[in-house]
Design a protein around this motif. Structure first.
Motif, PDB file in Angstrom:
ATOM      1  N   ARG A  39       1.154  -6.693  -3.289  1.00  0.00           N
ATOM      2  CA  ARG A  39       0.763  -5.339  -3.720  1.00  0.00           C
ATOM      3  C   ARG A  39       0.112  -4.620  -2.562  1.00  0.00           C
ATOM      4  NH1 ARG A  39      -3.042  -3.866  -8.994  1.00  0.00           N
ATOM      5  NH2 ARG A  39      -2.654  -1.586  -8.985  1.00  0.00           N
ATOM      6  N   GLN A  40       0.572  -3.382  -2.294  1.00  0.00           N
ATOM      7  CA  GLN A  40       0.064  -2.583  -1.201  1.00  0.00           C
ATOM      8  C   GLN A  40      -1.147  -1.742  -1.662  1.00  0.00           C
ATOM      9  OE1 GLN A  40       1.958  -4.471   0.934  1.00  0.00           O
ATOM     10  NE2 GLN A  40       1.860  -2.630   2.224  1.00  0.00           N
ATOM     11  N   ASP A  88      -1.472   1.433  -1.701  1.00  0.00           N
ATOM     12  CA  ASP A  88      -1.108   2.632  -2.456  1.00  0.00           C
ATOM     13  C   ASP A  88      -0.576   2.319  -3.844  1.00  0.00           C
ATOM     14  OD1 ASP A  88       1.315   1.499  -1.881  1.00  0.00           O
ATOM     15  OD2 ASP A  88       2.052   3.113  -0.600  1.00  0.00           O
ATOM     16  N   ARG A 107       2.021   0.432  -4.669  1.00  0.00           N
ATOM     17  CA  ARG A 107       3.391  -0.095  -4.675  1.00  0.00           C
ATOM     18  C   ARG A 107       3.372  -1.610  -4.396  1.00  0.00           C
ATOM     19  NH1 ARG A 107       6.610   3.240  -0.331  1.00  0.00           N
ATOM     20  NH2 ARG A 107       4.739   2.634   0.857  1.00  0.00           N
ATOM     21  N   SER A 118       9.019   3.957   4.776  1.00  0.00           N
ATOM     22  CA  SER A 118      10.033   3.605   3.791  1.00  0.00           C
ATOM     23  C   SER A 118      10.664   2.259   4.144  1.00  0.00           C
ATOM     24  CB  SER A 118      11.118   4.673   3.738  1.00  0.00           C
ATOM     25  OG  SER A 118      11.836   4.710   4.975  1.00  0.00           O
ATOM     26  N   TYR A 139      10.393  -1.573  -2.134  1.00  0.00           N
ATOM     27  CA  TYR A 139       9.146  -1.322  -2.868  1.00  0.00           C
ATOM     28  C   TYR A 139       9.490  -1.070  -4.332  1.00  0.00           C
ATOM     29  CZ  TYR A 139       6.762  -0.413   1.618  1.00  0.00           C
ATOM     30  OH  TYR A 139       6.220  -0.518   2.879  1.00  0.00           O
ATOM     31  N   VAL A 140       8.629  -1.593  -5.203  1.00  0.00           N
ATOM     32  CA  VAL A 140       8.702  -1.233  -6.617  1.00  0.00           C
ATOM     33  C   VAL A 140       7.484  -0.360  -6.895  1.00  0.00           C
ATOM     34  CG1 VAL A 140       8.710  -2.042  -8.996  1.00  0.00           C
ATOM     35  CG2 VAL A 140       9.900  -3.372  -7.221  1.00  0.00           C
ATOM     36  N   ASP A 141       7.756   0.898  -7.255  1.00  0.00           N
ATOM     37  CA  ASP A 141       6.632   1.809  -7.468  1.00  0.00           C
ATOM     38  C   ASP A 141       6.173   1.762  -8.923  1.00  0.00           C
ATOM     39  OD1 ASP A 141       8.472   3.291  -8.923  1.00  0.00           O
ATOM     40  OD2 ASP A 141       8.877   4.693  -7.282  1.00  0.00           O
ATOM     41  N   GLY A 142       5.177   2.566  -9.254  1.00  0.00           N
ATOM     42  CA  GLY A 142       4.604   2.544 -10.596  1.00  0.00           C
ATOM     43  C   GLY A 142       5.570   2.998 -11.652  1.00  0.00           C
ATOM     44  N   ASN A 167      13.101   0.916  -4.373  1.00  0.00           N
ATOM     45  CA  ASN A 167      13.602   1.565  -3.154  1.00  0.00           C
ATOM     46  C   ASN A 167      13.810   0.470  -2.107  1.00  0.00           C
ATOM     47  OD1 ASN A 167      13.182   4.531  -3.956  1.00  0.00           O
ATOM     48  ND2 ASN A 167      11.167   3.616  -4.322  1.00  0.00           N
ATOM     49  N   SER A 224      17.801   3.799  -3.832  1.00  0.00           N
ATOM     50  CA  SER A 224      16.861   3.741  -4.956  1.00  0.00           C
ATOM     51  C   SER A 224      17.588   3.327  -6.215  1.00  0.00           C
ATOM     52  CB  SER A 224      16.197   5.104  -5.171  1.00  0.00           C
ATOM     53  OG  SER A 224      15.438   5.467  -4.025  1.00  0.00           O
TER      54      SER A 224
END
Length: 612
Positions: free
Chosen positions: A425-426, A428, A430, A465, A492-495, A500, A541
Motif C-alpha cells: 500500500r502506497q 496515497d 493506492r 504511472s 496500481y489498484v486505486d480506491g 492501471n 486501465s
C-alpha cells in the motif's frame, strides 16, 4: 658353522639380512646333517670290511680315509649307472663338451641332419626342434635355423618343425618377433643355462584373422645348437584355473629355500610386472615394500621362516613407480624337524578396488562439499526470499484487498530463483502490485531480482504511472553492462477498484469473475526489460468489481516444452475457473497442487488479489 643373528627387522636392510641369515642357517643345518649321516654310515658295522672280501679294482675310497678294500653295497648306497659318455658308442667328453651334456648321436650323413636325432625327436611327445643360431656381423644372435624337428603340432594352425627344416625361425614363425623368445634362447646359447618354462603368447595373422596360442617353451644346449621343445601353455583345466586367478586378481609364488629355485604363476608376474623367466627372490621382493609397510611384511616373513602360518597381511608395494596394494597369505613347507625348506606366498591384488575406493571417497568428499555449498546457498536464498517476498500485511486488508502468493521452484532443493512479486500500500492509498521474472536460478538470479524489485519500490515513491515506472526500470536494466533481460507487470489498484497496469514482455493477467475467467487485453504489451533502450511503455486501465480475483503469474506456470504458451495460459484459465468462490489462498493451493504434479523446467510465482 655359526651365523651372526641380525637385528630385529625394522627396515628393508635388516629384513633382507634376516631372510638371508635364515636361509643360510637352513642350508648349513642341512649340510651338517648330511655330513653327520655320511659319518654315521662310515662307522656302521655294515660298512666294516669283511676279512674274506676281495677288494674291487678301481673302487672309490671313503672320504677322508686312504684307499682300502672295497666296501660292500648297502641299501643306502646304490652303484651309479655309467654315464652315456662312458659307453663305447659315445665319444668321451672333451674340452668343448662338458661332462653330462648330450653327445651327438651319429655323424652327419651329409644332409645337414642327424638321423638318430630325428629318431629321438620323433619320440618326444611334444613339439621339438634343434635350432642353430644365426649371428650378425657383430656376433649377436638375431635368429635361428631349424636344423631338425618332429611332426607334433602344438596347435592345429601352426606347422610342425619337421616340415620347416632349413628355414629361419622368424620367417616361418613371425609371431615370435616381438615375444622375446629369440633373446631368451640367445641367453641360453651364451650362458649354457637351460630355459625353463617360458610362456610366449604366440599371435599370428592368417587369412585376415589374428590367431593366438600361449606356448610353453623349454630349451637346453646341444653342442653349438639348442634342443627346444614347446607345448600349449595350458589345458582346459589350467585355463579355467588361470581365468579364476585373473578374475580374482590372485597369484602365487613358491620359493625353494634349499635349491634357490623360484616359481611364480602368470598372475604373480602380472601383479609385479616381471618377465616370465625372472621371478623375484624374497630379498628382491623386500626392496619393493613401502617403508611404512616394512614392519607388517617383516612380521609375515619372520613368522613363515619360523615355520608358522601367519594370517592374511595387507601390504603395499611400489612396482615401477606405481603403488600396489596386496593381501598376502604365506605358508611354509616344513621338514620333520619343523624347519621350513620352502615358502608359498599367495597374493591378491586389491589395487583396482583401492583405486575405486579412493575415487569414491574423493567423489563423496566433493559431493559433501557441493552439498554444504548448496545448503549454504539455500539458507542465504531463503533468508533473502523471506525479506524480499513477504506475505501480505494487514494494510492490504484495510485497503479492501485479500492477497495470497506462492513460489514454486523448478528444483525441489532450490529455495528461490529470479521470480518475484510485490504488493504494498502506497502513501496515497493506492496499492502497488507487481510480478517479475529475472533470468536464471540461484544467488545470481536472486541478486538481479532484488535489484529490480528494490528499484521498483524506490521509483514507486514518485507517484508516477505504471507505464512510467516500467520505462524507468527498463533504462536501469539496459544501463547495467552485465544485466540479463527480465519480464514484469506493474500496476496500481486505486480506491475505485480500477487496475492501471503496464507490461514488459510478461504473460497477461487472468481475471476470475464468478465462474468465468478472462485474459486481460495486451495491446499495450511492451518488450522485455533490458531489450530496447528508450522504449516508452504504456498504461492500460481495467475496472474491477467486488469479488473479482486478479491472478498474476510468471511464465514457469504456463510454459511446457513442445507446447505453445497460449495453451498453457488456457489450461491455467480452466484451473482458475474450477476454483470459483474460493478465497485467494485456497485458489493458489488448488493451482499449485496441479502444477507440482506436472513436468516443469522453470521456477514459478503466483500472486492472487481479490477485490473485497
Amino acid at each position: 658353522m655359526s651365523f651372526p643373528q641380525p637385528e630385529q627387522p625394522g627396515d628393508v636392510t635388516s629384513l633382507k639380512a634376516y631372510i638371508e641369515h635364515e636361509i643360510a642357517a637352513l642350508r648349513a643345518d642341512v649340510r651338517r646333517a648330511a655330513e653327520v649321516a655320511d659319518a654315521g654310515r662310515d662307522r656302521s658295522p655294515a660298512a666294516a670290511p669283511s676279512p674274506k672280501a676281495e677288494p674291487s679294482p678301481g673302487a672309490a675310497a671313503p672320504r677322508g680315509k686312504p684307499r682300502g678294500p672295497r666296501e660292500p653295497d648297502t641299501p643306502s648306497r646304490r652303484p651309479e649307472p655309467p654315464h652315456v659318455a662312458d659307453t663305447p658308442s659315445s665319444p668321451a667328453p672333451g674340452p668343448g663338451r662338458p661332462l653330462g651334456e648330450l653327445a651327438p648321436l651319429a655323424d652327419d650323413d651329409g644332409s645337414g641332419r642327424e638321423p638318430r636325432l630325428d629318431a629321438v625327436l620323433r619320440a618326444v611327445p611334444v613339439s621339438a626342434a634343434l635350432l642353430t643360431p644365426v649371428r650378425d656381423t657383430g656376433g649377436a644372435i638375431t635368429d635361428f635355423v631349424i636344423r631338425a624337428g618332429n611332426h607334433i603340432r602344438s596347435t592345429d594352425w601352426i606347422e610342425p618343425a619337421g616340415r620347416q627344416v632349413g628355414e629361419r625361425l622368424l620367417r616361418v614363425r613371425p609371431g615370435y618377433t616381438t615375444t622375446g623368445l629369440v633373446a631368451a634362447l640367445a641367453r641360453t646359447v651364451v650362458t649354457g643355462e637351460p630355459l625353463t618354462g617360458l610362456t610366449v603368447d604366440y599371435t599370428e595373422e592368417r587369412h585376415g584373422r589374428l590367431l593366438r596360442a600361449p606356448l610353453l617353451h623349454y630349451a637346453a644346449p646341444y653342442g653349438d645348437a639348442l634342443l627346444v621343445t614347446w607345448r600349449p601353455a595350458h589345458g582346459r583345466s589350467e585355463f579355467l584355473s588361470l581365468d579364476a586367478q585373473y578374475i580374482a586378481s590372485m597369484g602365487w609364488g613358491h620359493w625353494d629355500l634349499l635349491s634357490g629355485a623360484i616359481t611364480w604363476s602368470e598372475t604373480m608376474h602380472r601383479i609385479f610386472s616381471t618377465a616370465g623367466a625372472m621371478p623375484w627372490s624374497l630379498t628382491e621382493l623386500c626392496d619393493t615394500v613401502l617403508p611404512n609397510e616394512v614392519p607388517a611384511f617383516a612380521e609375515l616373513m619372520t613368522a613363515v621362516l619360523s615355520g608358522e602360518e601367519p594370517p592374511w597381511t595387507r601390504t603395499r608395494f611400489r612396482v615401477h613407480g606405481e603403488v600396489r596394494t596386496l593381501d598376502l597369505l604365506a605358508k611354509p613347507v616344513v621338514s620333520t624337524e619343523g624347519r621350513p625348506w620352502a615358502v608359498y606366498l599367495v597374493a591378491r591384488d586389491l589395487t583396482p578396488q583401492m583405486r575405486s575406493r579412493r575415487r569414491l571417497a574423493q567423489t563423496q568428499r566433493e559431493s559433501e562439499r557441493l552439498r554444504q555449498a548448496a545448503a549454504a546457498e539455500r539458507r542465504i536464498a531463503s533468508v533473502m526470499r523471506d525479506a524480499l517476498l513477504p506475505s501480505h500485511s494487514r494494510e492490504l486488508a484495510e485497503a479492501g484487498l485479500t492477497v495470497a502468493a506462492a513460489y514454486l521452484p523448478a528444483e525441489a532443493e532450490a529455495a528461490v530463483g529470479g521470480d518475484w512479486y510485490k504488493c504494498r500500500r502506497q502513501a496515497d492509498g493506492r496499492v502497488l502490485i507487481a510480478i517479475g521474472d529475472a533470468v536464471g536460478h540461484g544467488l545470481d538470479a536472486v541478486a538481479r531480482m532484488a535489484q529490480q524489485r528494490h528499484a521498483l519500490a524506490g521509483l514507486a515513491q514518485t507517484g508516477a504511472s505504471a507505464g512510467e515506472l516500467t520505462t524507468w526500470l527498463n533504462e536501469l536494466v539496459c544501463g547495467e553492462p552485465r544485466a540479463e533481460t527480465a519480464t514484469m507487470i506493474v500496476g496500481y489498484v486505486d480506491g475505485a477498484g480500477v487496475l492501471n497496469w503496464a507490461c514488459a514482455g510478461h504473460p497477461p493477467p487472468l481475471v476470475r469473475r464468478g465462474g468465468e475467467v478472462s485474459v486481460l487485453d495486451t495491446d499495450h504489451l511492451g518488450p522485455m526489460l533490458g531489450a530496447v533502450s528508450g522504449y516508452p511503455y504504456e498504461t492500460a486501465s481495467v475496472p474491477l468489481r467486488t469479488g473479482d480475483l486478479v491472478l498474476l503469474y510468471t511464465d514457469g506456470v504456463v510454459e511446457r516444452r513442445g507446447e505453445a504458451i497460449t495453451e498453457g495460459i488456457a489450461r491455467l484459465g480452466r484451473g482458475l475457473a474450477a476454483t470459483a468462490g474460493l478465497p485467494p489462498e485456497e485458489t493458489l493451493e488448488r493451482i499449485t497442487a496441479v502444477y507440482t504434479r506436472s513436468a516443469h523446467d522453470d521456477d514459478a510465482c503466483l500472486l492472487a488479489v481479490r477485490i473485497d
